[in-house]
Motif scaffolding. Structure first.
Motif, mmCIF file in Angstrom:
data_model
loop_
_atom_site.group_PDB
_atom_site.id
_atom_site.type_symbol
_atom_site.label_atom_id
_atom_site.label_comp_id
_atom_site.label_asym_id
_atom_site.label_seq_id
_atom_site.Cartn_x
_atom_site.Cartn_y
_atom_site.Cartn_z
ATOM 1 N N TYR A 24 0.828 -1.201 0.000
ATOM 2 C CA TYR A 24 0.000 0.000 0.000
ATOM 3 C C TYR A 24 0.866 1.256 0.000
ATOM 4 O O TYR A 24 1.937 1.302 0.622
ATOM 5 C CB TYR A 24 -0.914 0.019 1.226
ATOM 6 C CG TYR A 24 -1.836 -1.184 1.308
ATOM 7 C CD1 TYR A 24 -2.709 -1.493 0.259
ATOM 8 C CD2 TYR A 24 -1.831 -2.006 2.428
ATOM 9 C CE1 TYR A 24 -3.543 -2.583 0.339
ATOM 10 C CE2 TYR A 24 -2.676 -3.107 2.519
ATOM 11 C CZ TYR A 24 -3.527 -3.394 1.458
ATOM 12 O OH TYR A 24 -4.359 -4.487 1.528
ATOM 13 N N ASN A 25 0.366 2.267 -0.709
ATOM 14 C CA ASN A 25 1.013 3.576 -0.689
ATOM 15 C C ASN A 25 0.570 4.329 0.571
ATOM 16 O O ASN A 25 -0.622 4.363 0.892
ATOM 17 C CB ASN A 25 0.639 4.383 -1.937
ATOM 18 C CG ASN A 25 1.140 3.726 -3.207
ATOM 19 O OD1 ASN A 25 2.315 3.382 -3.317
ATOM 20 N ND2 ASN A 25 0.239 3.521 -4.168
ATOM 21 N N CYS A 73 -9.784 6.746 3.750
ATOM 22 C CA CYS A 73 -8.407 6.251 3.847
ATOM 23 C C CYS A 73 -8.197 5.561 5.195
ATOM 24 O O CYS A 73 -8.593 6.090 6.235
ATOM 25 C CB CYS A 73 -7.413 7.390 3.691
ATOM 26 S SG CYS A 73 -7.242 8.006 2.007
ATOM 27 N N ASP A 120 -4.204 4.713 -0.666
ATOM 28 C CA ASP A 120 -5.078 3.867 -1.489
ATOM 29 C C ASP A 120 -6.380 3.664 -0.727
ATOM 30 O O ASP A 120 -6.384 3.569 0.502
ATOM 31 C CB ASP A 120 -4.420 2.498 -1.741
ATOM 32 C CG ASP A 120 -3.029 2.639 -2.348
ATOM 33 O OD1 ASP A 120 -2.862 3.524 -3.198
ATOM 34 O OD2 ASP A 120 -2.137 1.864 -1.953
ATOM 35 N N ARG A 121 -7.487 3.587 -1.498
ATOM 36 C CA ARG A 121 -8.779 3.395 -0.826
ATOM 37 C C ARG A 121 -9.486 2.157 -1.358
ATOM 38 O O ARG A 121 -9.242 1.703 -2.479
ATOM 39 C CB ARG A 121 -9.661 4.618 -1.018
ATOM 40 C CG ARG A 121 -9.225 5.829 -0.213
ATOM 41 C CD ARG A 121 -10.181 6.992 -0.409
ATOM 42 N NE ARG A 121 -10.103 7.537 -1.757
ATOM 43 C CZ ARG A 121 -10.969 8.413 -2.274
ATOM 44 N NH1 ARG A 121 -12.000 8.816 -1.534
ATOM 45 N NH2 ARG A 121 -10.816 8.874 -3.488
#
Length: 285
Positions: A120-121, A153, A278-279
């Motif tokens: 993940y970012n 988020c 990221d969502r």
């Protein structure tokens, strides 16, 4: 009328000086030519005047010693004041170093947390305000829309899932923790991925746990099993650690089980967090 003699007015200073001078000269001459006649005078001086003189000298020496002591005390006070200033400066330096070390440790913890979820970012943020007292169930972070932090988020701290962004503004955002009474997280327990619902509760958190409910009665779960966010969760990314099972019991309906979960995040003290930018993909039915 009685006559009074006033030496200050009746004797002129120059005559008094002249008289004393004559007496001194006479004594010098007598001392030089008639030393034997002055022996009683010398004896008197030796017996009475000399000890008095020595006493006066002794007093003078003591006074001088006292003055030296006072001087030393003053110097010591000045030195003590300088030392106190140095001690204060050292204490301030130590406090700054401790703060720097604490901040460095926080950054190391965030780095380690980032390594736990490489898929993940993320962006780091700092907590700057808390809505409630006691637990950090709702709080604000110093990142917002300008940093790609949007509503939805997920937020991480320590080794796992802390909460979710519920409001986002240009330069800050509001986070709701998974322990908040309004929170629900679909989770998975153990290697088998047994589904459960982890319900937020400040009341149970006072005892140190959250409740995982709706567990199938035939599922095998054990104390110590890891609980993570499920892939079928509608708001939370997959695989984020929620906590660990501390106890399991069967429900009275004989259809489900309930487990107590000890969260991996310390909700009493949160300073720095990681926000997954990221969502979760939304599905429109």
């Amino acid at each position: 009328m009685k006559f009074r003699f006033n030496y200050k007015k009746d004797i002129s200073p120059k005559y008094l000086l002249l008289t004393l001078s004559v007496i001194c000269i006479a004594l010098i001459i007598v001392s030089a030519f008639f030393p034997d006649q002055l022996k009683p005078v010398k004896s008197f001086i030796g017996r009475y005047v000399t000890p008095l003189q020595q006493s006066v000298e002794g007093i003078g020496e003591k006074v001088e010693d006292k003055l030296e002591v006072f001087g030393d005390v003053k110097e010591l006070k000045e030195d003590n004041k300088k030392l106190q200033t140095e001690v204060t400066n050292l204490k301030n330096d130590i406090s700054r170093k401790e703060a720097e070390l604490a901040e460095l440790q926080e950054l190391r913890n965030l780095y380690d947390l980032d390594e736990l979820y490489p898929d993940y970012n993320k962006t780091a943020a700092r907590v700057f305000s808390v809505d409630s007292s006691g637990f950090f169930n709702e709080f604000y972070i110093n990142k917002g829309l300008n940093n790609n932090v949007y509503e939805g988020c997920n937020v991480l701290s320590d080794d796992g899932l802390l909460g979710i962004v519920v409001e986002s503004y240009d330069n800050y955002a509001k986070v709701r923790a998974i322990i908040d009474d309004r929170s629900n997280v679909t989770g998975e327990i153990g290697a088998a991925g047994v589904l459960c619902n982890v319900k937020g509760s400040l009341q149970t958190m006072k005892e140190g746990y959250l409740v995982a409910s709706d567990i199938d009665k035939n599922s095998i779960i054990s104390v110590g099993d890891k609980v993570i966010s499920s892939s079928v969760s509608d708001r939370y990314m997959y695989g984020l650690t929620i906590g660990y099972v501390s106890s399991v019991s069967y429900d009275t309906n004989n259809l489900t089980q309930t487990a107590e979960i000890v969260p991996t995040v310390n909700f009493n003290d949160i300073k720095d967090v990681l926000v997954i930018v990221d969502r979760k993909q939304e599905v429109n039915y």
